[in-house]
Design an enzyme around this catalytic site. Structure first.
Site, PDB file in Angstrom:
ATOM      1  N   ASP A   1       1.080  -1.132  -0.251  1.00  0.00           N
ATOM      2  CA  ASP A   1      -0.104  -0.253   0.262  1.00  0.00           C
ATOM      3  C   ASP A   1       0.607   1.139  -0.189  1.00  0.00           C
ATOM      4  O   ASP A   1       2.420   1.358   0.613  1.00  0.00           O
ATOM      5  CB  ASP A   1      -0.837  -0.635   1.212  1.00  0.00           C
ATOM      6  CG  ASP A   1      -2.190   0.897   1.478  1.00  0.00           C
ATOM      7  OD1 ASP A   1      -2.321   1.027  -0.593  1.00  0.00           O
ATOM      8  OD2 ASP A   1      -2.953   1.195   1.856  1.00  0.00           O
ATOM      9  N   HIS A   2       0.145   2.346  -0.199  1.00  0.00           N
ATOM     10  CA  HIS A   2       0.834   3.658  -0.298  1.00  0.00           C
ATOM     11  C   HIS A   2       2.565   3.528   0.229  1.00  0.00           C
ATOM     12  O   HIS A   2       2.649   3.716   0.990  1.00  0.00           O
ATOM     13  CB  HIS A   2       0.002   4.837   1.236  1.00  0.00           C
ATOM     14  CG  HIS A   2      -1.022   4.604   0.211  1.00  0.00           C
ATOM     15  ND1 HIS A   2      -1.573   6.209  -0.426  1.00  0.00           N
ATOM     16  CD2 HIS A   2      -2.323   4.699   0.855  1.00  0.00           C
ATOM     17  CE1 HIS A   2      -2.552   6.058  -0.445  1.00  0.00           C
ATOM     18  NE2 HIS A   2      -3.111   5.117  -0.166  1.00  0.00           N
TER      19      HIS A   2
ATOM     20  N   HIS B   1      -8.866   8.490   4.418  1.00  0.00           N
ATOM     21  CA  HIS B   1      -8.116   7.693   5.017  1.00  0.00           C
ATOM     22  C   HIS B   1      -9.370   7.752   6.880  1.00  0.00           C
ATOM     23  O   HIS B   1      -8.915   8.754   7.080  1.00  0.00           O
ATOM     24  CB  HIS B   1      -6.740   7.536   5.129  1.00  0.00           C
ATOM     25  CG  HIS B   1      -5.985   7.474   3.602  1.00  0.00           C
ATOM     26  ND1 HIS B   1      -5.416   7.640   3.334  1.00  0.00           N
ATOM     27  CD2 HIS B   1      -6.049   5.800   3.041  1.00  0.00           C
ATOM     28  CE1 HIS B   1      -4.970   7.523   2.466  1.00  0.00           C
ATOM     29  NE2 HIS B   1      -6.160   6.172   2.131  1.00  0.00           N
ATOM     30  N   GLY B   2      -9.047   6.822   7.047  1.00  0.00           N
ATOM     31  CA  GLY B   2      -9.397   7.044   8.914  1.00  0.00           C
ATOM     32  C   GLY B   2     -10.831   6.571   9.130  1.00  0.00           C
ATOM     33  O   GLY B   2     -11.728   6.654   7.999  1.00  0.00           O
TER      34      GLY B   2
ATOM     35  N   HIS C   1      -9.746   4.046  -1.772  1.00  0.00           N
ATOM     36  CA  HIS C   1      -9.516   4.179  -0.875  1.00  0.00           C
ATOM     37  C   HIS C   1     -10.458   4.869  -0.053  1.00  0.00           C
ATOM     38  O   HIS C   1     -11.190   5.409  -0.591  1.00  0.00           O
ATOM     39  CB  HIS C   1      -7.718   4.950  -0.633  1.00  0.00           C
ATOM     40  CG  HIS C   1      -6.644   3.959  -1.462  1.00  0.00           C
ATOM     41  ND1 HIS C   1      -5.734   4.037  -1.511  1.00  0.00           N
ATOM     42  CD2 HIS C   1      -6.706   4.254  -2.698  1.00  0.00           C
ATOM     43  CE1 HIS C   1      -4.786   3.482  -1.476  1.00  0.00           C
ATOM     44  NE2 HIS C   1      -5.389   3.598  -3.016  1.00  0.00           N
ATOM     45  N   GLY C   2      -9.722   4.638   1.354  1.00  0.00           N
ATOM     46  CA  GLY C   2     -10.655   4.995   2.221  1.00  0.00           C
ATOM     47  C   GLY C   2     -12.006   4.859   2.570  1.00  0.00           C
ATOM     48  O   GLY C   2     -13.761   5.446   2.339  1.00  0.00           O
TER      49      GLY C   2
ATOM     50  N   ASN D   1      -9.825  -1.146  -0.659  1.00  0.00           N
ATOM     51  CA  ASN D   1      -9.289  -1.283  -0.214  1.00  0.00           C
ATOM     52  C   ASN D   1     -10.084  -1.228   1.699  1.00  0.00           C
ATOM     53  O   ASN D   1     -10.893  -0.278   1.881  1.00  0.00           O
ATOM     54  CB  ASN D   1      -7.765  -0.404   0.359  1.00  0.00           C
ATOM     55  CG  ASN D   1      -6.860  -0.237  -1.100  1.00  0.00           C
ATOM     56  OD1 ASN D   1      -7.106  -0.891  -1.407  1.00  0.00           O
ATOM     57  ND2 ASN D   1      -6.029   0.819  -0.948  1.00  0.00           N
TER      58      ASN D   1
ATOM     59  N   THR E   1      -8.743   0.552   7.604  1.00  0.00           N
ATOM     60  CA  THR E   1      -9.054   1.421   8.998  1.00  0.00           C
ATOM     61  C   THR E   1      -9.810   0.444  10.362  1.00  0.00           C
ATOM     62  O   THR E   1      -9.683  -0.243  10.809  1.00  0.00           O
ATOM     63  CB  THR E   1     -10.187   2.103   9.137  1.00  0.00           C
ATOM     64  OG1 THR E   1      -8.981   4.004   8.276  1.00  0.00           O
ATOM     65  CG2 THR E   1     -10.367   2.959  10.322  1.00  0.00           C
TER      66      THR E   1
HETATM   67 ZN   LIG Z   1      -5.204   4.852   0.968  1.00  0.00          ZN
END
Ligand SMILES: [Zn+2]
Length: 291
Positions: free
Chosen positions: A82-83, A179-180, A207-208, A229, A232
């Protein structure tokens, strides 16, 4: 049929418009738990690691753990980084055997990002691996990568040119996710997925996702987000299950019981998302088409 190139999983998911969960694991327990969930649902699965996890465990021990666990499940699985903004870690993971990497050069201008992503695609190609690209950083910091400043969203033409010029396999478009955990309702731009896929039919990456509704997931997957993805949600399941167990069992010092409790919580989290994304039962059809 166990460890396969990520394209063998995502080409089909993208064509048939179902989503494959890409779950960020943090250790051997979470790795085994999510693989068990995929096996139970007869679903393909992408396991991913943050650079932070690779640094903590070491690429060598992590890939050994991955191979041992992945070869024990009867479903197609693939390992993704990832990232990763750091070229040296990209090389380390590609050399070790990761199947796919997200080169996150979203902090660079698009021109320099394009130039370096072309190099990463060539490097991955030599290893039979694929590259995920992005030009807009996803809002929020994840495992030390990213920013809480909202990044500029480029016109679709810029994404289009980036995909064209780099030859990336998959793309993470800016669509308003973060994210989060969401502090407020996200303003999603799902039409951007459709517009990019119309120009370049390659798998899009969501994402996120933690905190989106089932309807939002389903809509984005139907537009071409084949890789979804999950990071979290794993962290929450992993940490909160430790907390629950410890609070329910004060004074008990029985690691195997605690770990079994955590494994079950992580596995159920994975079962929930894999089922929601529509990839249950898809492992068998993938194996048939590949043989
Ligand atoms: Zn991401």
């Amino acid at each position: 049929m166990t460890i396969v190139p990520i394209r063998e999983i995502l080409d089909r998911a993208f064509a048939e418009r179902y989503g494959v969960a890409a779950i960020n694991v943090v250790d051997d327990l979470s790795l085994e738990a999510v693989l068990a969930a995929a096996a139970e649902l007869d679903a393909p699965l992408i396991v991913q690691t943050s650079v932070k996890t690779v640094k903590a465990i070491g690429a060598g021990p992590l890939i050994s753990m991955w191979r041992a666990r992945a070869q024990a499940v009867p479903v197609p699985v693939s390992l993704h980084l990832d990232h990763c903004p750091d070229r040296a870690w990209i090389t380390t993971c590609l050399d070790a055997g990761w199947n796919s990497v997200l080169f996150d050069a979203s902090h660079l201008d698009v021109e320099e990002n394009t130039r370096q992503t072309i190099e990463v695609v060539a490097e991955a190609d030599r290893r039979g691996a694929q590259v995920e690209g992005e030009i807009e950083s996803v809002l929020g910091v994840e495992d030390g990568v990213g920013s809480d400043e909202a990044a500029a969203v480029h016109p679709i033409e810029v994404s289009s040119r980036f995909i064209q010029d780099t030859g990336i396999y998959s793309f993470a478009p800016a669509i308003g996710t973060a994210h989060g955990l969401y502090k407020r309702e996200p303003h999603l731009m799902p039409e951007r997925v459709t517009e990019i896929v119309e120009r370049h039919p390659i798998p899009m990456v969501l994402h996120g996702g933690t905190g989106l509704t089932e309807g939002q997931f389903t809509d984005l997957i139907s537009r071409g987000c084949a890789k979804v993805n999950i990071s979290t949600a794993l962290k929450i399941a992993f940490v909160e299950s430790h907390r629950e167990y410890l609070e329910a069992n004060p004074g008990k010092h029985d690691p195997p019981s605690m770990l079994a409790y955590v494994r079950e919580a992580v596995k159920q989290m994975a079962v929930h998302y894999i089922g929601m994304f529509g990839s249950s039962g898809k492992a068998r059809s993938l194996s048939v088409s590949a043989s």
